[in-house]
Scaffold this active site. Structure first.
Site, PDB file in Angstrom:
ATOM      1  N   LYS A 179      57.053  43.699  41.387  1.00  0.00           N
ATOM      2  CA  LYS A 179      56.329  42.590  42.028  1.00  0.00           C
ATOM      3  C   LYS A 179      55.278  42.045  41.068  1.00  0.00           C
ATOM      4  O   LYS A 179      54.952  42.696  40.062  1.00  0.00           O
ATOM      5  CB  LYS A 179      55.676  43.085  43.327  1.00  0.00           C
ATOM      6  CG  LYS A 179      54.601  44.151  43.121  1.00  0.00           C
ATOM      7  CD  LYS A 179      54.189  44.785  44.439  1.00  0.00           C
ATOM      8  CE  LYS A 179      53.147  45.878  44.197  1.00  0.00           C
ATOM      9  NZ  LYS A 179      52.890  46.654  45.425  1.00  0.00           N
ATOM     10  N   TYR A 229      28.706  29.977  24.676  1.00  0.00           N
ATOM     11  CA  TYR A 229      27.851  29.577  25.798  1.00  0.00           C
ATOM     12  C   TYR A 229      26.741  30.588  26.027  1.00  0.00           C
ATOM     13  O   TYR A 229      26.992  31.789  26.091  1.00  0.00           O
ATOM     14  CB  TYR A 229      28.684  29.463  27.078  1.00  0.00           C
ATOM     15  CG  TYR A 229      29.762  28.412  27.010  1.00  0.00           C
ATOM     16  CD1 TYR A 229      29.439  27.057  26.894  1.00  0.00           C
ATOM     17  CD2 TYR A 229      31.097  28.770  27.051  1.00  0.00           C
ATOM     18  CE1 TYR A 229      30.436  26.091  26.825  1.00  0.00           C
ATOM     19  CE2 TYR A 229      32.101  27.811  26.987  1.00  0.00           C
ATOM     20  CZ  TYR A 229      31.758  26.477  26.870  1.00  0.00           C
ATOM     21  OH  TYR A 229      32.742  25.534  26.810  1.00  0.00           O
ATOM     22  N   CYS A 270      34.975  33.009  26.462  1.00  0.00           N
ATOM     23  CA  CYS A 270      35.123  31.633  26.946  1.00  0.00           C
ATOM     24  C   CYS A 270      36.465  31.491  27.662  1.00  0.00           C
ATOM     25  O   CYS A 270      37.250  32.435  27.737  1.00  0.00           O
ATOM     26  CB  CYS A 270      35.040  30.645  25.794  1.00  0.00           C
ATOM     27  SG  CYS A 270      33.525  30.803  24.824  1.00  0.00           S
ATOM     28  N   MET A 271      36.744  30.302  28.171  1.00  0.00           N
ATOM     29  CA  MET A 271      37.988  30.112  28.909  1.00  0.00           C
ATOM     30  C   MET A 271      39.208  30.377  28.019  1.00  0.00           C
ATOM     31  O   MET A 271      40.168  31.015  28.441  1.00  0.00           O
ATOM     32  CB  MET A 271      38.067  28.698  29.487  1.00  0.00           C
ATOM     33  CG  MET A 271      39.283  28.489  30.376  1.00  0.00           C
ATOM     34  SD  MET A 271      39.467  26.818  31.004  1.00  0.00           S
ATOM     35  CE  MET A 271      38.133  26.722  32.178  1.00  0.00           C
ATOM     36  N   ASP A 272      39.127  29.892  26.760  1.00  0.00           N
ATOM     37  CA  ASP A 272      40.310  29.956  25.895  1.00  0.00           C
ATOM     38  C   ASP A 272      40.070  30.658  24.557  1.00  0.00           C
ATOM     39  O   ASP A 272      40.994  30.795  23.764  1.00  0.00           O
ATOM     40  CB  ASP A 272      40.806  28.533  25.603  1.00  0.00           C
ATOM     41  CG  ASP A 272      40.712  27.653  26.828  1.00  0.00           C
ATOM     42  OD1 ASP A 272      41.445  27.934  27.786  1.00  0.00           O
ATOM     43  OD2 ASP A 272      39.882  26.718  26.836  1.00  0.00           O
ATOM     44  N   ARG A 280      47.895  49.117  57.149  1.00  0.00           N
ATOM     45  CA  ARG A 280      48.183  47.802  56.610  1.00  0.00           C
ATOM     46  C   ARG A 280      49.443  47.343  57.332  1.00  0.00           C
ATOM     47  O   ARG A 280      49.414  47.112  58.522  1.00  0.00           O
ATOM     48  CB  ARG A 280      48.334  47.927  55.085  1.00  0.00           C
ATOM     49  CG  ARG A 280      48.137  46.649  54.335  1.00  0.00           C
ATOM     50  CD  ARG A 280      48.074  46.885  52.824  1.00  0.00           C
ATOM     51  NE  ARG A 280      49.338  47.399  52.243  1.00  0.00           N
ATOM     52  CZ  ARG A 280      49.554  47.563  50.951  1.00  0.00           C
ATOM     53  NH1 ARG A 280      48.609  47.278  50.067  1.00  0.00           N
ATOM     54  NH2 ARG A 280      50.701  48.018  50.502  1.00  0.00           N
ATOM     55  N   HIS A 305      53.585  54.400  53.103  1.00  0.00           N
ATOM     56  CA  HIS A 305      52.861  54.149  51.849  1.00  0.00           C
ATOM     57  C   HIS A 305      51.538  54.896  51.881  1.00  0.00           C
ATOM     58  O   HIS A 305      50.839  54.885  52.891  1.00  0.00           O
ATOM     59  CB  HIS A 305      52.630  52.634  51.716  1.00  0.00           C
ATOM     60  CG  HIS A 305      52.153  52.195  50.360  1.00  0.00           C
ATOM     61  ND1 HIS A 305      52.736  52.600  49.186  1.00  0.00           N
ATOM     62  CD2 HIS A 305      51.141  51.365  49.999  1.00  0.00           C
ATOM     63  CE1 HIS A 305      52.110  52.034  48.155  1.00  0.00           C
ATOM     64  NE2 HIS A 305      51.136  51.292  48.624  1.00  0.00           N
TER      65      HIS A 305
END
Ligand SMILES: *Cc1c(COP(=O)(O)O)cnc(C)c1O
Length: 397
Positions: free
Chosen positions: A45, A272, A319-321, A143, A172
């Site tokens: 999954k 940043y 940072c993001m990238d 659950r 489970h």
């Protein structure tokens, strides 16, 4: 052939993940050895916990896994549309609007609530072959699943139902990855009572299963003929209280190229917020990976990459990238650094999880679709995948 070589070269020059299918197979063998009386369901999954469900699924079947496990119907459909015909169990509550699609694709559904049961019975009524299901029992996870005392009646009722074929019963564990196993042993006892009453009533289905990776590692597999493993197949620890141990190797390495090398003068900060300021003039490097690729921001000033065989500390914010590291001598623009993986001086996924205050599952599944993957066997690329572009292929040898 030329096209394959071209794409592999392209992928290897940028930010990418390497998936070691030999290590995956070895982890699967170790799990099978730990539960020799049972078949193994490889849980793929969440795109195989960020490792890629299509090629991991194929490799798991080739390694002898009798079942594959997914959480959603769409994940099962992805396996089917990529040529996987092995039994697939949809573990979670399914999208009721997709049940026909699931049955058409010969997926097995986990039924663990009244509404799901009614929906499956409703859809199954108009079909020529019965809907195959595994009944989920809630023994303490609280659950998805039926109450233990409901199960025997339910089985008796379903036995006379032509639309449905009950192929399994399972539960489970909630706390099998902890040192204190008292709840786990209570769950084992409750489930084995359910199984015993089904057996006494002549209603025991083909498959009986309870253990996840943690349950296999601690040996709570007695009475089962199937066990389910996700995290340990990828060589990762179920928790810090339950490391997978010496027979398991992480199968993923993520690497990214240096986009710029530069001198950071004493007293200047990076990225940043300038949360890192150079104590002395130093050499830094910008690496093309960031939190949008799945790297947690908590690694700021705490994590490290492996660059040129040395531990290169993360300087400033992720940072993001992009992420900045202290550059060891000789590290040049275009060189690849190892972001994490089973390599000397590299962080492991478990290290990252510890710094980020979460588990290895969350870090692995965060790996974003824009990170392409190369699958290796005997150190050689055998397949590739660019999830963002929806493209994948085998390498012709
Ligand atoms: C995800 C899942 C598993 C796999 O758990 P791991 O801890 O990764 O081995 C097994 N069973 C069910 C029902 C699950 O949802």
């Amino acid at each position: 052939m030329a096209e394959d070589e071209g794409i592999i070269t392209e992928i290897l020059a940028g930010t990418h993940a390497l998936i070691d299918l030999d290590a995956y197979t070895a982890n699967i063998q170790a799990l099978r050895a730990a539960a020799p009386h049972a078949e193994l369901m490889a849980v793929v999954k969440a795109d195989a916990y960020g490792h890629g469900a299509v090629y991991c699924g194929h490799a798991a079947v080739a390694a002898g896994c009798a079942w594959l496990g997914v959480a959603r119907i769409s994940e099962g459909l992805l396996l089917r549309s990529n040529g996987i015909s092995a039994p697939v169990l949809v573990l979670g509550p399914p999208n009721l609007a997709e049940i026909t699609r699931a049955l058409d694709a010969n997926l097995t559904l986990a039924v663990g609530s009244r509404s799901v049961l009614d929906a499956v019975l409703g859809v199954a009524a108009g079909r020529s072959s019965p809907a195959r299901v595994h009944i989920k029992v809630d023994t303490g996870m609280h659950r998805y699943g039926f109450e233990p005392h409901e199960v025997c009646d339910l089985f008796a009722r379903l036995q006379s139902h032509a639309g449905i074929a009950v192929d399994g019963v399972f539960t489970h564990f909630a706390r099998a990855d902890e040192r204190d196993l008292s709840l786990t042993d209570r769950q084992v006892a409750v489930f084995s009572d359910v199984v015993a009453s089904l057996e006494a009533a002549g209603l025991l289905p083909r498959w009986v299963h309870q253990a996840n990776s943690a349950g296999i590692l601690i040996g709570r597999t007695v009475g089962s003929n199937l066990v389910r493993s996700g995290i340990a197949t990828y060589g990762l620890d179920p928790s810090d209280e339950l490391p997978a141990g010496p027979y398991f190797t992480p199968i993923m390495t993520v690497r990214a190229p240096v986009g710029r090398r530069f001198t950071l003068p004493r007293g200047e900060g990076v990225a940043y917020g300038w949360t890192y300021v150079a104590p002395e003039t130093e050499e830094d490097a910008v690496v093309a990976i960031g939190y949008a690729d799945g790297l947690p921001r908590q690694l700021a000033n705490r994590g490290w990459f492996s660059a040129n065989g040395e531990r290169a500390p993360i300087h400033g914010r992720v940072c993001m990238d992009q992420t900045i590291i202290g550059a060891p001598p000789g590290l040049a623009e275009g060189d690849l650094v190892t972001v994490f993986g089973p390599e000397r001086e590299a962080m492991s996924l478990n290290d990252i999880a510890a710094i980020a205050g979460t588990n290895s599952y969350e870090i692995a599944t965060r790996l974003m679709a824009r990170v392409p993957r190369i699958y290796l066997q005997c150190g050689t690329p055998v397949a590739w995948e660019q999830p963002l572009l929806g493209k994948r292929g085998y390498c012709r040898s």
